[in-house]
Design a protein around this motif. Structure first.
Motif, PDB file in Angstrom:
ATOM      1  N   ALA A 106       1.009  -1.206  -0.121  1.00 57.67           N
ATOM      2  CA  ALA A 106       0.063   0.001  -0.091  1.00 57.67           C
ATOM      3  C   ALA A 106       0.769   1.317  -0.016  1.00 57.67           C
ATOM      4  O   ALA A 106       0.604   2.233  -0.677  1.00 57.67           O
ATOM      5  CB  ALA A 106      -1.028   0.186   1.282  1.00 57.67           C
ATOM      6  N   TYR A 107       1.855   1.318   1.026  1.00 67.35           N
ATOM      7  CA  TYR A 107       2.887   2.526   0.852  1.00 67.35           C
ATOM      8  C   TYR A 107       3.685   2.484  -0.398  1.00 67.35           C
ATOM      9  O   TYR A 107       4.051   3.444  -0.887  1.00 67.35           O
ATOM     10  CB  TYR A 107       3.484   2.296   2.278  1.00 67.35           C
ATOM     11  CG  TYR A 107       2.928   2.833   3.362  1.00 67.35           C
ATOM     12  CD1 TYR A 107       2.815   4.077   3.539  1.00 67.35           C
ATOM     13  CD2 TYR A 107       2.623   1.915   4.085  1.00 67.35           C
ATOM     14  CE1 TYR A 107       2.162   4.713   4.707  1.00 67.35           C
ATOM     15  CE2 TYR A 107       1.849   2.391   5.399  1.00 67.35           C
ATOM     16  CZ  TYR A 107       1.589   3.864   5.456  1.00 67.35           C
ATOM     17  OH  TYR A 107       1.070   4.242   6.735  1.00 67.35           O
ATOM     18  N   LYS A 108       3.930   1.247  -1.106  1.00 69.24           N
ATOM     19  CA  LYS A 108       4.472   1.250  -2.348  1.00 69.24           C
ATOM     20  C   LYS A 108       3.879   2.084  -3.377  1.00 69.24           C
ATOM     21  O   LYS A 108       4.318   2.921  -4.168  1.00 69.24           O
ATOM     22  CB  LYS A 108       4.961  -0.102  -2.733  1.00 69.24           C
ATOM     23  CG  LYS A 108       5.381  -0.295  -4.354  1.00 69.24           C
ATOM     24  CD  LYS A 108       5.653  -1.717  -4.424  1.00 69.24           C
ATOM     25  CE  LYS A 108       6.220  -1.590  -6.050  1.00 69.24           C
ATOM     26  NZ  LYS A 108       6.602  -2.943  -6.530  1.00 69.24           N
ATOM     27  N   ALA A 109       2.654   1.609  -3.502  1.00 68.51           N
ATOM     28  CA  ALA A 109       1.580   2.351  -4.476  1.00 68.51           C
ATOM     29  C   ALA A 109       1.431   3.840  -4.161  1.00 68.51           C
ATOM     30  O   ALA A 109       1.467   4.850  -5.005  1.00 68.51           O
ATOM     31  CB  ALA A 109       0.217   1.679  -4.352  1.00 68.51           C
ATOM     32  N   GLY A 110       1.459   4.153  -2.882  1.00 68.88           N
ATOM     33  CA  GLY A 110       1.562   5.626  -2.499  1.00 68.88           C
ATOM     34  C   GLY A 110       2.777   6.243  -3.009  1.00 68.88           C
ATOM     35  O   GLY A 110       2.564   7.564  -3.452  1.00 68.88           O
ATOM     36  N   PHE A 111       3.809   5.736  -2.741  1.00 71.41           N
ATOM     37  CA  PHE A 111       4.980   6.240  -3.157  1.00 71.41           C
ATOM     38  C   PHE A 111       5.058   6.543  -4.667  1.00 71.41           C
ATOM     39  O   PHE A 111       5.841   7.531  -5.061  1.00 71.41           O
ATOM     40  CB  PHE A 111       6.232   5.220  -2.453  1.00 71.41           C
ATOM     41  CG  PHE A 111       7.639   5.744  -2.994  1.00 71.41           C
ATOM     42  CD1 PHE A 111       8.111   6.830  -1.943  1.00 71.41           C
ATOM     43  CD2 PHE A 111       8.302   5.680  -4.057  1.00 71.41           C
ATOM     44  CE1 PHE A 111       9.115   7.488  -2.119  1.00 71.41           C
ATOM     45  CE2 PHE A 111       9.488   6.125  -4.221  1.00 71.41           C
ATOM     46  CZ  PHE A 111      10.237   7.124  -3.577  1.00 71.41           C
TER      47      PHE A 111
ATOM     48  N   ILE B  26      11.455  -0.822  11.389  1.00 68.33           N
ATOM     49  CA  ILE B  26      12.248  -2.018  11.604  1.00 68.33           C
ATOM     50  C   ILE B  26      13.199  -1.765  10.516  1.00 68.33           C
ATOM     51  O   ILE B  26      13.380  -1.203   9.445  1.00 68.33           O
ATOM     52  CB  ILE B  26      11.434  -3.166  11.429  1.00 68.33           C
ATOM     53  CG1 ILE B  26      10.638  -2.961  10.142  1.00 68.33           C
ATOM     54  CG2 ILE B  26      10.244  -3.455  12.438  1.00 68.33           C
ATOM     55  CD1 ILE B  26       9.959  -4.166   9.484  1.00 68.33           C
ATOM     56  N   ASP B  27      14.492  -2.414  10.807  1.00 70.70           N
ATOM     57  CA  ASP B  27      15.876  -2.065   9.909  1.00 70.70           C
ATOM     58  C   ASP B  27      15.607  -2.467   8.483  1.00 70.70           C
ATOM     59  O   ASP B  27      15.157  -3.570   8.289  1.00 70.70           O
ATOM     60  CB  ASP B  27      16.873  -2.496  10.630  1.00 70.70           C
ATOM     61  CG  ASP B  27      18.106  -1.732  10.273  1.00 70.70           C
ATOM     62  OD1 ASP B  27      18.555  -1.999   9.050  1.00 70.70           O
ATOM     63  OD2 ASP B  27      18.670  -0.895  11.146  1.00 70.70           O
ATOM     64  N   GLU B  28      15.876  -1.593   7.459  1.00 69.45           N
ATOM     65  CA  GLU B  28      15.717  -1.889   6.192  1.00 69.45           C
ATOM     66  C   GLU B  28      16.963  -1.267   5.510  1.00 69.45           C
ATOM     67  O   GLU B  28      17.587  -0.454   5.900  1.00 69.45           O
ATOM     68  CB  GLU B  28      14.384  -1.164   5.450  1.00 69.45           C
ATOM     69  CG  GLU B  28      14.089  -1.601   4.254  1.00 69.45           C
ATOM     70  CD  GLU B  28      14.835  -1.130   3.106  1.00 69.45           C
ATOM     71  OE1 GLU B  28      15.090  -1.744   1.968  1.00 69.45           O
ATOM     72  OE2 GLU B  28      15.421   0.129   3.106  1.00 69.45           O
ATOM     73  N   SER B  29      17.547  -2.215   4.518  1.00 69.90           N
ATOM     74  CA  SER B  29      18.950  -2.027   4.158  1.00 69.90           C
ATOM     75  C   SER B  29      19.196  -1.087   2.635  1.00 69.90           C
ATOM     76  O   SER B  29      20.392  -0.985   2.542  1.00 69.90           O
ATOM     77  CB  SER B  29      19.624  -3.452   3.878  1.00 69.90           C
ATOM     78  OG  SER B  29      18.989  -4.199   3.035  1.00 69.90           O
ATOM     79  N   SER B  30      18.107  -0.781   2.160  1.00 69.66           N
ATOM     80  CA  SER B  30      18.352   0.029   0.771  1.00 69.66           C
ATOM     81  C   SER B  30      19.047   1.345   1.152  1.00 69.66           C
ATOM     82  O   SER B  30      19.025   1.845   2.052  1.00 69.66           O
ATOM     83  CB  SER B  30      16.735   0.107   0.264  1.00 69.66           C
ATOM     84  OG  SER B  30      16.183  -0.908   0.144  1.00 69.66           O
ATOM     85  N   LEU B  31      19.839   1.864   0.258  1.00 71.86           N
ATOM     86  CA  LEU B  31      20.638   3.010  -0.007  1.00 71.86           C
ATOM     87  C   LEU B  31      19.710   4.034  -0.255  1.00 71.86           C
ATOM     88  O   LEU B  31      20.235   5.373  -0.037  1.00 71.86           O
ATOM     89  CB  LEU B  31      21.781   2.846  -0.747  1.00 71.86           C
ATOM     90  CG  LEU B  31      22.699   1.768  -0.344  1.00 71.86           C
ATOM     91  CD1 LEU B  31      24.030   1.848  -1.433  1.00 71.86           C
ATOM     92  CD2 LEU B  31      23.406   1.745   0.853  1.00 71.86           C
ATOM     93  N   THR B  32      18.515   3.910  -0.992  1.00 78.85           N
ATOM     94  CA  THR B  32      18.043   5.075  -1.279  1.00 78.85           C
ATOM     95  C   THR B  32      16.220   4.846  -0.928  1.00 78.85           C
ATOM     96  O   THR B  32      15.842   3.872  -0.446  1.00 78.85           O
ATOM     97  CB  THR B  32      17.823   5.023  -3.113  1.00 78.85           C
ATOM     98  OG1 THR B  32      16.998   3.764  -3.413  1.00 78.85           O
ATOM     99  CG2 THR B  32      19.065   5.095  -3.576  1.00 78.85           C
ATOM    100  N   ILE B  33      15.626   6.108  -0.721  1.00 81.66           N
ATOM    101  CA  ILE B  33      14.350   5.760  -0.305  1.00 81.66           C
ATOM    102  C   ILE B  33      13.419   5.226  -1.071  1.00 81.66           C
ATOM    103  O   ILE B  33      12.395   4.584  -0.727  1.00 81.66           O
ATOM    104  CB  ILE B  33      13.852   7.400  -0.041  1.00 81.66           C
ATOM    105  CG1 ILE B  33      12.542   7.296   0.817  1.00 81.66           C
ATOM    106  CG2 ILE B  33      13.774   8.157  -1.190  1.00 81.66           C
ATOM    107  CD1 ILE B  33      11.885   8.813   1.039  1.00 81.66           C
ATOM    108  N   ALA B  34      13.805   5.403  -2.742  1.00 82.14           N
ATOM    109  CA  ALA B  34      12.932   4.553  -3.586  1.00 82.14           C
ATOM    110  C   ALA B  34      13.067   3.055  -3.375  1.00 82.14           C
ATOM    111  O   ALA B  34      11.893   2.323  -3.363  1.00 82.14           O
ATOM    112  CB  ALA B  34      13.445   4.958  -4.919  1.00 82.14           C
TER     113      ALA B  34
ATOM    114  N   THR C  66       9.854   0.930  -2.171  1.00 83.45           N
ATOM    115  CA  THR C  66       9.178  -0.083  -3.289  1.00 83.45           C
ATOM    116  C   THR C  66       9.801  -1.512  -3.186  1.00 83.45           C
ATOM    117  O   THR C  66       8.989  -2.374  -3.865  1.00 83.45           O
ATOM    118  CB  THR C  66       9.596   0.647  -4.744  1.00 83.45           C
ATOM    119  OG1 THR C  66      10.845   0.573  -4.961  1.00 83.45           O
ATOM    120  CG2 THR C  66       9.023   2.025  -4.841  1.00 83.45           C
ATOM    121  N   ASP C  67      11.197  -1.640  -3.051  1.00 83.24           N
ATOM    122  CA  ASP C  67      11.372  -2.911  -3.014  1.00 83.24           C
ATOM    123  C   ASP C  67      12.459  -3.213  -1.759  1.00 83.24           C
ATOM    124  O   ASP C  67      13.830  -3.618  -1.681  1.00 83.24           O
ATOM    125  CB  ASP C  67      12.578  -3.317  -4.143  1.00 83.24           C
ATOM    126  CG  ASP C  67      11.903  -3.295  -5.504  1.00 83.24           C
ATOM    127  OD1 ASP C  67      11.087  -4.342  -5.778  1.00 83.24           O
ATOM    128  OD2 ASP C  67      11.648  -2.165  -6.224  1.00 83.24           O
TER     129      ASP C  67
END
Length: 236
Positions: free
Chosen positions: A96-101, A209-217, A221-222
């Protein structure tokens, strides 16, 4: 006159000598014996066609491939059928937040949306621990010390994982020690295997909760959430 000992065949009407192979008397046309009909010939032809069809038609797959169909049905059983309610809610929230983003117009909106997702995740995972979640192994490898890194996809765009190197993992301890119970369970598994797992997330001020992506995108989204696995087993 016939020779001695030879049997004469005569017409029952006119009494003249006839050939035993004649169907009608050649003298008075009286029928001597029945002419062969076409009924038996046609019946034999029909039987031949039916037999030929039965012997040459393709085998009925529903009758001969029962075991194969049952095997396919098991293989095609979706992961969703094994998912606990909490995992389903988590996936729906992330998507849902992916769609909003994807509908945001600028970085300001992206930042606010990320904060909202952080609050939602913090509310959902107050204890950080989860039990009997399911997914598919997409990466299973080791570092130079032989400790295992593991990534499990729980949806096409959502991964639950350890760090894959000791430097990134030094403040976490998420990697699977080669002397551990989990390592032993992973020993005979492979990428592509469907598994059920338990463990805990790491608390994060940035994403809840900890997430490892380097970008907000990437995060929105992934996402790839860092996780400490306490148990991993194949789905039976």
């Amino acid at each position: 006159m016939s020779n001695k000992g030879e049997v004469e065949w005569r017409c029952r009407r006119c009494g003249e000598v006839v050939n035993p192979t004649d169907f009608d008397c050649p003298h008075c046309n009286f029928p001597l014996r029945k002419k062969p009909g076409y009924g038996l010939f046609i019946l034999g032809l029909i039987c031949s066609v039916i037999i030929s069809f039965v012997l040459t038609r393709p085998q009925d797959s529903s009758a001969t491939s029962t075991n194969s169909i049952e095997t396919v049905a098991v293989q095609e059983k979706t992961l969703e059928s094994y998912m606990p309610k909490e995992q389903i809610e988590f996936i729906k929230m992330i998507n849902a937040y992916k769609a909003g983003f994807n509908n945001t117009k600028n970085e300001l909106q992206e930042s606010i949306l990320r904060d909202k997702r952080k609050n939602a995740l913090s509310e959902l995972f107050r204890k950080l621990s989860v039990n009997s979640w399911v997914g598919t192994i997409t990466d299973l490898s080791t570092d130079t010390d032989g400790n295992a890194s593991l990534t499990i996809k729980i949806a096409d765009n959502i991964a639950i994982k350890t760090w894959n190197n000791s430097f990134s993992d030094q403040d976490y301890g998420s990697m699977v020690s080669k002397n551990s119970y989990v390592f032993n369970n992973l020993f005979n598994l492979s990428e592509g295997d469907k598994v059920v797992f338990s463990g805990r997330f790491y608390k994060s001020d940035r994403d809840g909760i900890d997430e490892s992506s380097l970008t907000i995108a990437g995060s929105m989204t992934d996402p790839e959430f860092i996780f400490k696995f306490k148990d991993v087993r194949p789905i039976n």
